[in-house]
Design a protein around this motif. Structure first.
Motif, PDB file in Angstrom:
ATOM      1  N   GLY A 255       0.919  -1.355  -0.028  1.00  0.00           N
ATOM      2  CA  GLY A 255       0.116   0.089   0.017  1.00  0.00           C
ATOM      3  C   GLY A 255       0.875   1.334  -0.227  1.00  0.00           C
ATOM      4  N   TYR A 256       0.198   2.389  -0.108  1.00  0.00           N
ATOM      5  CA  TYR A 256       0.839   3.680  -0.418  1.00  0.00           C
ATOM      6  C   TYR A 256       1.246   4.136   1.067  1.00  0.00           C
ATOM      7  CZ  TYR A 256       0.384   4.519  -5.385  1.00  0.00           C
ATOM      8  OH  TYR A 256       0.394   4.310  -6.859  1.00  0.00           O
TER       9      TYR A 256
ATOM     10  N   HIS B  75       9.377  -0.413  -8.857  1.00  0.00           N
ATOM     11  CA  HIS B  75       9.169   0.119 -10.142  1.00  0.00           C
ATOM     12  C   HIS B  75       7.875   0.847 -10.621  1.00  0.00           C
ATOM     13  CE1 HIS B  75       6.602  -3.242 -11.204  1.00  0.00           C
ATOM     14  NE2 HIS B  75       7.627  -4.219 -10.267  1.00  0.00           N
ATOM     15  N   THR B  76       6.766   0.810  -9.999  1.00  0.00           N
ATOM     16  CA  THR B  76       5.361   1.076 -10.344  1.00  0.00           C
ATOM     17  C   THR B  76       4.712   1.822  -9.484  1.00  0.00           C
ATOM     18  OG1 THR B  76       5.458  -0.669 -12.022  1.00  0.00           O
ATOM     19  CG2 THR B  76       3.485   0.491 -11.619  1.00  0.00           C
ATOM     20  N   PHE B  77       4.031   2.809  -9.767  1.00  0.00           N
ATOM     21  CA  PHE B  77       3.028   3.491  -8.723  1.00  0.00           C
ATOM     22  C   PHE B  77       1.702   3.131  -9.703  1.00  0.00           C
ATOM     23  CE2 PHE B  77       6.453   6.526  -7.898  1.00  0.00           C
ATOM     24  CZ  PHE B  77       6.326   6.491  -6.480  1.00  0.00           C
ATOM     25  N   GLY B  78       1.181   1.979  -8.946  1.00  0.00           N
ATOM     26  CA  GLY B  78       0.025   1.383  -9.421  1.00  0.00           C
ATOM     27  C   GLY B  78      -1.376   2.139  -9.113  1.00  0.00           C
TER      28      GLY B  78
ATOM     29  N   GLY C 141       4.170  -1.126  -6.813  1.00  0.00           N
ATOM     30  CA  GLY C 141       4.995  -2.252  -6.999  1.00  0.00           C
ATOM     31  C   GLY C 141       6.216  -2.606  -7.056  1.00  0.00           C
ATOM     32  N   PHE C 142       6.968  -3.770  -6.991  1.00  0.00           N
ATOM     33  CA  PHE C 142       8.202  -4.185  -7.007  1.00  0.00           C
ATOM     34  C   PHE C 142       8.185  -5.605  -7.049  1.00  0.00           C
ATOM     35  CE2 PHE C 142       6.957  -4.785  -2.591  1.00  0.00           C
ATOM     36  CZ  PHE C 142       7.781  -5.880  -2.019  1.00  0.00           C
ATOM     37  N   THR C 143       9.544  -5.689  -7.761  1.00  0.00           N
ATOM     38  CA  THR C 143      10.060  -6.978  -8.032  1.00  0.00           C
ATOM     39  C   THR C 143      11.235  -7.579  -7.106  1.00  0.00           C
ATOM     40  OG1 THR C 143       9.450  -6.380 -10.516  1.00  0.00           O
ATOM     41  CG2 THR C 143      10.991  -8.332 -10.094  1.00  0.00           C
ATOM     42  N   VAL C 144      10.783  -9.000  -6.657  1.00  0.00           N
ATOM     43  CA  VAL C 144      11.952  -9.557  -6.078  1.00  0.00           C
ATOM     44  C   VAL C 144      12.533 -10.751  -6.983  1.00  0.00           C
ATOM     45  CG1 VAL C 144      12.408 -11.278  -4.165  1.00  0.00           C
ATOM     46  CG2 VAL C 144      10.454  -9.262  -3.976  1.00  0.00           C
ATOM     47  N   ILE C 145      13.842 -10.430  -7.036  1.00  0.00           N
ATOM     48  CA  ILE C 145      14.827 -11.358  -8.069  1.00  0.00           C
ATOM     49  C   ILE C 145      15.485 -12.497  -7.119  1.00  0.00           C
ATOM     50  CG2 ILE C 145      16.572 -11.499  -9.908  1.00  0.00           C
ATOM     51  CD1 ILE C 145      16.072  -8.461 -10.599  1.00  0.00           C
TER      52      ILE C 145
END
Length: 366
Positions: free
Chosen positions: A250-251, A287-290, A295-299
């Motif tokens: 959440g924001y 990476h993203t303001f949805g 949003g973010f990515t886990v590698i």
């Protein structure tokens, strides 16, 4: 006969045959003893060699005894010549079969010992066996006094006709040889074709490539089609690969706190779950303001393709549980539909697809 057959000749011939039989029996017993010791070694090539010698050495001993017996007997030159020819053909046949077994076994051993190979590439094994047996057959013909030059000429002309009739089969054969020689695909690799088929390569033979899907179903792909299609190999150049897991918070979340908690969950998952690469440095990238979340990515790093499903499963469960303990909210997408009061609606015929989306119950009128 050059002279009369005597009892001494028969005795000497019998001694020669008995010596050949005894030598064959003793050599077979000794080679059986060597085979038991060869199984204790790590290299499987000695097993193949000893197994082939168990065939050729006894036959060579028998042929030697028979040749000695024939030399003792007062045979005519013609009979002696034919006898020697028959013994030579028998010995060449035994040597050819044993050589084909040894060379094919060594090729299969080398193929299986290569990194990432799970099954045998039978195309190389079969081609090697056929070539050795064909050479042995030509040597036998030459020993019998049959000229092989006309035979090779006839085979060349007939081979051209066969090549024209079997274009698809030969295309698959050479495509399979090219695939293995170029090392783009090897048995044990996990591949995915542009047509959608994917799985582990089980075997590559003279005509087709067999792929085992994760559901244990087998997909048979002609080598010519495999060589022409776009393909992704998830095993080469390295078997380890990275996977991406998409997450959103959440924001109102503290992103630094979210990053620290996520790193802890990653460390637990990478050290406790089988198939995870513990020394792989994980990464978290926002990476993203949805619409309703950031949003973010886990590698993450996994050992091989099929490990990713188990690692994703455990990571998502642990991350969800830890976020609930830390009070980090993962919001669900939400939409608000506002109806303006006093709007004029012109009635018209509507279908089920044209029906508007409204809130229920309807808003009270002012």
């Amino acid at each position: 006969m050059n002279r009369a057959l005597t009892v001494d000749d028969l005795v000497l011939a019998g001694i020669a045959l008995a010596a050949g039989l005894l030598l064959a029996f003793l050599s077979r017993g000794m080679l059986r003893w060597l085979a038991r010791h060869a199984k204790r070694t790590r290299w499987s090539g000695d097993d193949v060699i000893v197994d082939a010698l168990r065939t050729v050495v006894p036959w060579a001993a028998l042929a030697g005894g028979a040749a000695s017996a024939a030399a003792v007997l007062p045979l005519t030159r013609t009979v002696q010549h034919h006898t020697n020819q028959c013994l030579q053909v028998l010995l060449i046949f035994a040597v050819s079969v044993s050589a084909a077994r040894v060379i094919a076994g060594l090729v299969q051993t080398v193929t299986q010992s290569r990194s990432g190979v799970a099954g045998s590439a039978t195309i190389f094994v079969n081609i090697t066996r056929v070539l050795v047996l064909a050479i042995g057959f030509l040597v036998m013909l030459q020993t019998l006094g049959i000229s092989i030059a006309p035979l090779l000429t006839a085979l060349g002309v007939g081979g051209l006709a066969v090549a024209l009739a079997l274009q698809d089969t030969l295309a698959n054969l050479f495509a399979g040889v090219h695939i293995l020689a170029s090392r783009t695909v090897q048995p044990g690799d996990y591949i995915q074709l542009s047509s959608g088929e994917e799985g582990y390569v089980v075997d590559i033979n003279w005509r087709q490539t067999t792929v085992r899907q994760l559901s244990n179903n087998l997909v048979v792909i002609p080598n010519g089609q495999l060589a022409k299609t776009n393909m992704t190999n998830y095993t080469r150049p390295e078997q380890q690969l990275t996977i991406l897991v998409q997450v959103g918070v959440g924001y109102d979340s503290d992103l630094d706190h979210v990053e620290r908690v996520t790193h802890k969950v990653i460390a637990e998952t990478m050290t406790e779950i089988t198939g995870a690469v513990a020394d792989h440095e994980p990464a978290i990238r926002f990476h993203t303001f949805g619409d309703s979340r950031i949003g973010f990515t886990v590698i993450l790093g996994v050992g091989e393709f099929s490990d990713q499903f188990r690692i994703k499963h455990e990571f998502i469960k642990r991350l969800h549980r830890r976020y609930r303990e830390e009070g980090i909210r993962i919001p669900a997408p939400a939409r608000t539909v506002a109806l303006q009061q006093g709007a004029v609606v012109i009635p018209h015929q509507r279908t089920a697809e044209d029906a508007p989306v409204t809130d229920w119950p309807p808003a009270p009128r002012g």
